[in-house]
Motif scaffolding. Structure first.
Motif, PDB file in Angstrom:
ATOM      1  N   TYR A 261      21.003  41.047  20.828  1.00  0.00           N
ATOM      2  CA  TYR A 261      20.526  41.079  19.866  1.00  0.00           C
ATOM      3  C   TYR A 261      18.358  40.076  20.140  1.00  0.00           C
ATOM      4  CZ  TYR A 261      23.709  42.629  15.733  1.00  0.00           C
ATOM      5  OH  TYR A 261      24.370  43.316  15.469  1.00  0.00           O
ATOM      6  N   GLY A 262      18.926  39.468  21.773  1.00  0.00           N
ATOM      7  CA  GLY A 262      17.994  39.396  22.086  1.00  0.00           C
ATOM      8  C   GLY A 262      18.156  37.143  22.102  1.00  0.00           C
ATOM      9  N   LEU A 263      19.308  36.760  21.253  1.00  0.00           N
ATOM     10  CA  LEU A 263      19.188  35.980  21.450  1.00  0.00           C
ATOM     11  C   LEU A 263      21.099  34.923  22.725  1.00  0.00           C
ATOM     12  CD1 LEU A 263      19.934  35.211  17.608  1.00  0.00           C
ATOM     13  CD2 LEU A 263      18.276  34.907  18.351  1.00  0.00           C
ATOM     14  N   THR A 264      21.114  36.300  23.270  1.00  0.00           N
ATOM     15  CA  THR A 264      22.062  35.324  24.204  1.00  0.00           C
ATOM     16  C   THR A 264      21.399  36.831  25.444  1.00  0.00           C
ATOM     17  OG1 THR A 264      23.779  36.731  23.159  1.00  0.00           O
ATOM     18  CG2 THR A 264      23.471  34.472  22.849  1.00  0.00           C
ATOM     19  N   TYR A 265      22.385  36.564  26.422  1.00  0.00           N
ATOM     20  CA  TYR A 265      22.418  37.167  27.394  1.00  0.00           C
ATOM     21  C   TYR A 265      23.233  38.251  27.244  1.00  0.00           C
ATOM     22  CZ  TYR A 265      17.950  34.142  28.548  1.00  0.00           C
ATOM     23  OH  TYR A 265      16.730  33.971  28.191  1.00  0.00           O
ATOM     24  N   THR A 266      24.099  38.622  28.540  1.00  0.00           N
ATOM     25  CA  THR A 266      24.598  40.043  28.773  1.00  0.00           C
ATOM     26  C   THR A 266      24.845  39.973  30.183  1.00  0.00           C
ATOM     27  OG1 THR A 266      24.450  41.095  27.544  1.00  0.00           O
ATOM     28  CG2 THR A 266      26.041  42.139  28.349  1.00  0.00           C
ATOM     29  N   ALA A 267      25.871  40.489  31.193  1.00  0.00           N
ATOM     30  CA  ALA A 267      25.212  40.260  32.349  1.00  0.00           C
ATOM     31  C   ALA A 267      27.025  41.339  32.751  1.00  0.00           C
ATOM     32  CB  ALA A 267      25.896  38.890  33.114  1.00  0.00           C
ATOM     33  N   THR A 268      26.527  42.764  34.331  1.00  0.00           N
ATOM     34  CA  THR A 268      27.413  43.492  34.257  1.00  0.00           C
ATOM     35  C   THR A 268      28.513  42.828  35.397  1.00  0.00           C
ATOM     36  OG1 THR A 268      26.080  44.386  35.786  1.00  0.00           O
ATOM     37  CG2 THR A 268      26.144  45.191  33.304  1.00  0.00           C
ATOM     38  N   VAL A 269      29.672  43.128  35.085  1.00  0.00           N
ATOM     39  CA  VAL A 269      30.501  42.148  36.325  1.00  0.00           C
ATOM     40  C   VAL A 269      31.264  43.533  36.965  1.00  0.00           C
ATOM     41  CG1 VAL A 269      31.869  41.103  36.605  1.00  0.00           C
ATOM     42  CG2 VAL A 269      31.111  40.307  34.856  1.00  0.00           C
ATOM     43  N   GLU A 270      30.953  43.936  38.200  1.00  0.00           N
ATOM     44  CA  GLU A 270      32.024  45.085  39.033  1.00  0.00           C
ATOM     45  C   GLU A 270      32.969  44.102  39.370  1.00  0.00           C
ATOM     46  OE1 GLU A 270      31.598  47.440  43.147  1.00  0.00           O
ATOM     47  OE2 GLU A 270      30.934  45.360  42.757  1.00  0.00           O
ATOM     48  N   PRO A 271      34.593  44.998  38.845  1.00  0.00           N
ATOM     49  CA  PRO A 271      35.615  43.828  38.702  1.00  0.00           C
ATOM     50  C   PRO A 271      35.964  44.065  40.871  1.00  0.00           C
ATOM     51  CG  PRO A 271      35.804  45.944  37.850  1.00  0.00           C
ATOM     52  CD  PRO A 271      34.089  46.235  38.029  1.00  0.00           C
ATOM     53  N   ALA A 272      37.056  42.906  40.581  1.00  0.00           N
ATOM     54  CA  ALA A 272      37.465  42.447  41.378  1.00  0.00           C
ATOM     55  C   ALA A 272      38.188  43.234  42.490  1.00  0.00           C
ATOM     56  CB  ALA A 272      37.709  41.399  42.036  1.00  0.00           C
ATOM     57  N   ALA A 273      39.597  43.942  41.079  1.00  0.00           N
ATOM     58  CA  ALA A 273      40.872  45.337  41.615  1.00  0.00           C
ATOM     59  C   ALA A 273      39.890  45.982  41.227  1.00  0.00           C
ATOM     60  CB  ALA A 273      41.537  44.897  40.349  1.00  0.00           C
ATOM     61  N   ASN A 274      40.376  47.562  42.289  1.00  0.00           N
ATOM     62  CA  ASN A 274      39.584  48.759  42.098  1.00  0.00           C
ATOM     63  C   ASN A 274      40.402  49.390  40.955  1.00  0.00           C
ATOM     64  OD1 ASN A 274      42.569  48.484  43.722  1.00  0.00           O
ATOM     65  ND2 ASN A 274      41.241  49.297  45.624  1.00  0.00           N
ATOM     66  N   PHE A 275      41.624  48.781  40.834  1.00  0.00           N
ATOM     67  CA  PHE A 275      42.662  49.729  39.252  1.00  0.00           C
ATOM     68  C   PHE A 275      43.120  51.225  40.501  1.00  0.00           C
ATOM     69  CE2 PHE A 275      39.786  46.719  36.929  1.00  0.00           C
ATOM     70  CZ  PHE A 275      40.909  46.106  36.141  1.00  0.00           C
ATOM     71  N   THR A 276      43.474  51.121  41.328  1.00  0.00           N
ATOM     72  CA  THR A 276      43.828  52.564  41.441  1.00  0.00           C
ATOM     73  C   THR A 276      45.153  52.430  42.467  1.00  0.00           C
ATOM     74  OG1 THR A 276      42.085  52.858  43.693  1.00  0.00           O
ATOM     75  CG2 THR A 276      41.714  53.721  41.349  1.00  0.00           C
ATOM     76  N   ASP A 277      46.011  53.487  42.886  1.00  0.00           N
ATOM     77  CA  ASP A 277      47.309  52.929  44.093  1.00  0.00           C
ATOM     78  C   ASP A 277      47.076  52.084  43.859  1.00  0.00           C
ATOM     79  OD1 ASP A 277      48.593  54.197  45.834  1.00  0.00           O
ATOM     80  OD2 ASP A 277      46.880  53.256  47.271  1.00  0.00           O
ATOM     81  N   TRP A 278      48.132  51.044  42.813  1.00  0.00           N
ATOM     82  CA  TRP A 278      49.264  49.946  43.185  1.00  0.00           C
ATOM     83  C   TRP A 278      50.476  49.993  43.721  1.00  0.00           C
ATOM     84  CZ3 TRP A 278      46.278  49.188  38.398  1.00  0.00           C
ATOM     85  CH2 TRP A 278      45.322  48.348  38.458  1.00  0.00           C
ATOM     86  N   LYS A 279      50.596  49.068  44.825  1.00  0.00           N
ATOM     87  CA  LYS A 279      52.489  48.885  44.810  1.00  0.00           C
ATOM     88  C   LYS A 279      53.176  48.237  44.306  1.00  0.00           C
ATOM     89  CE  LYS A 279      51.897  52.056  48.822  1.00  0.00           C
ATOM     90  NZ  LYS A 279      50.459  52.901  48.742  1.00  0.00           N
ATOM     91  N   GLU A 280      52.496  46.965  44.019  1.00  0.00           N
ATOM     92  CA  GLU A 280      52.752  45.769  43.801  1.00  0.00           C
ATOM     93  C   GLU A 280      51.703  44.954  43.065  1.00  0.00           C
ATOM     94  OE1 GLU A 280      54.629  47.108  47.225  1.00  0.00           O
ATOM     95  OE2 GLU A 280      52.203  45.967  47.163  1.00  0.00           O
ATOM     96  N   LEU A 281      52.118  44.056  41.747  1.00  0.00           N
ATOM     97  CA  LEU A 281      51.339  43.258  40.981  1.00  0.00           C
ATOM     98  C   LEU A 281      51.861  41.678  41.525  1.00  0.00           C
ATOM     99  CD1 LEU A 281      50.620  45.517  37.992  1.00  0.00           C
ATOM    100  CD2 LEU A 281      48.504  44.652  40.082  1.00  0.00           C
ATOM    101  N   PHE A 282      51.150  41.168  40.480  1.00  0.00           N
ATOM    102  CA  PHE A 282      51.448  39.731  40.075  1.00  0.00           C
ATOM    103  C   PHE A 282      51.460  39.565  38.697  1.00  0.00           C
ATOM    104  CE2 PHE A 282      49.998  39.754  44.101  1.00  0.00           C
ATOM    105  CZ  PHE A 282      50.674  39.179  45.609  1.00  0.00           C
ATOM    106  N   ILE A 283      52.361  38.803  38.227  1.00  0.00           N
ATOM    107  CA  ILE A 283      52.727  37.882  37.276  1.00  0.00           C
ATOM    108  C   ILE A 283      52.480  36.820  37.303  1.00  0.00           C
ATOM    109  CG2 ILE A 283      54.085  37.545  34.766  1.00  0.00           C
ATOM    110  CD1 ILE A 283      55.356  40.479  35.242  1.00  0.00           C
ATOM    111  N   VAL A 284      51.090  36.284  36.134  1.00  0.00           N
ATOM    112  CA  VAL A 284      50.417  34.306  36.084  1.00  0.00           C
ATOM    113  C   VAL A 284      52.263  34.028  35.174  1.00  0.00           C
ATOM    114  CG1 VAL A 284      49.351  32.777  36.016  1.00  0.00           C
ATOM    115  CG2 VAL A 284      49.211  35.461  37.212  1.00  0.00           C
TER     116      VAL A 284
END
Length: 292
Positions: A261-284
């Motif tokens: 609507y021209g009142l705010t701005y939008t940024a595209t953000v490249e994810p830091a995680a690759n979302f593929t081939d996980w073996k372990e993850l961390f629960i916070v």
């Protein structure tokens, strides 16, 4: 007969003739079926091999010397970089220690409760990935930590690189993780992420509520002032709202444009995680408030 002896008396012609005969004899001998080398061939082969060995050894030493010199220069440059990094670390460590002590002093002065002091004291527990659901609409994964270990719905999940998603369902021994790539602003069950830019926490604020599957990018919206935000800035969770802990890495800014609507701005953000081939993850695990 006299002409033949006269012809043979020519030494050059005689040598040429004998050489031709020898050549034909050797060629006939070598073309025949053989299983072993003849002694002349063995002699020539051994002689060539010895000569090659004699010349190869010094050449290999010289080549190795130049390679060692090149490696030594690279090692020296790397050593210089490590010295600089160590100096920066020492400086930053001193600054961090001073800020930490000052922070503790101010907390005591302001009579912070124990819950307020521990509000950012997160615990990261590693979990093994059990299975992956590759449904493009609702992609989820299952990890091997559950209610028995204290896992609850809404807890943030991260890889070693960045934010992955949130816990959506919990059983006694496993938990289901809803990936951040499934976020949709139109979905009432989707949790948005309040974010900021690292190092610009007082100047930048936005929300990540949508993942653009075509671009493979998060959309950071509701940015009131885009001036402080630059391409390459690291986007982290701000901790506002309490769903996602503060300081979790989300991704890197790739582009900034005017909003819908021209009142705010939008940024595209490249994810830091690759979302593929996980073996372990961390629960916070976040600290619980008093009385909980």
């Amino acid at each position: 007969m006299r002409k033949l002896f006269k012809l043979l008396g020519n030494k050059r012609l005689f040598i040429l003739l004998m050489g031709l005969i020898l050549f034909i004899a050797v060629m006939g001998f070598t073309l025949g079926p053989r299983t072993n080398l003849s002694w002349p061939e063995k002699f020539v082969k051994d002689t060539v091999g010895f000569v090659q060995y004699v010349f190869y050894k010094p050449a290999s030493y010289v080549a190795g010397l130049f390679e060692d010199i090149s490696n030594l220069r690279a090692l020296q440059e790397e050593n210089e970089q490590l010295k600089i990094a160590l100096a920066h670390y020492t400086r930053d460590k001193a600054t961090y220690n001073w800020i930490e002590q000052e922070n503790e002093r101010l907390k005591d002065k302001l009579e912070f409760t124990e819950a307020q002091k521990r509000i950012y004291d997160y615990t990261w527990k590693i979990a093994q990935v059990v299975s992956v659901n590759d449904d493009p609409v609702n992609r989820t994964i299952v990890v091997n930590l559950g209610a028995r270990e204290g896992v609850k719905e809404g807890m943030a999940v991260s890889s070693e690189k960045g934010l992955v998603g949130v816990i959506s369902h919990v059983s006694n021994f496993t938990s289901t993780v809803r990936l951040a790539t499934a976020m949709d602003a139109k979905d009432p069950n989707s949790n948005g992420i309040a974010v900021t830019a690292q190092g610009k926490e007082n100047d930048v604020f936005g929300m990540i509520e949508t993942f653009d599957r075509e671009q493979g990018m998060f959309l950071m919206t509701r940015i009131e002032d885009a001036a402080p935000l630059k391409e390459g800035d690291l986007i982290v969770s701000s901790g506002i709202g309490g769903v996602f802990p503060r300081g979790m890495v989300v991704g890197t800014v790739k582009d900034i444009q005017v909003g819908e609507y021209g009142l705010t701005y939008t940024a595209t953000v490249e994810p830091a995680a690759n979302f593929t081939d996980w073996k372990e993850l961390f629960i916070v695990f976040t600290p619980e408030g008093e009385g909980e």
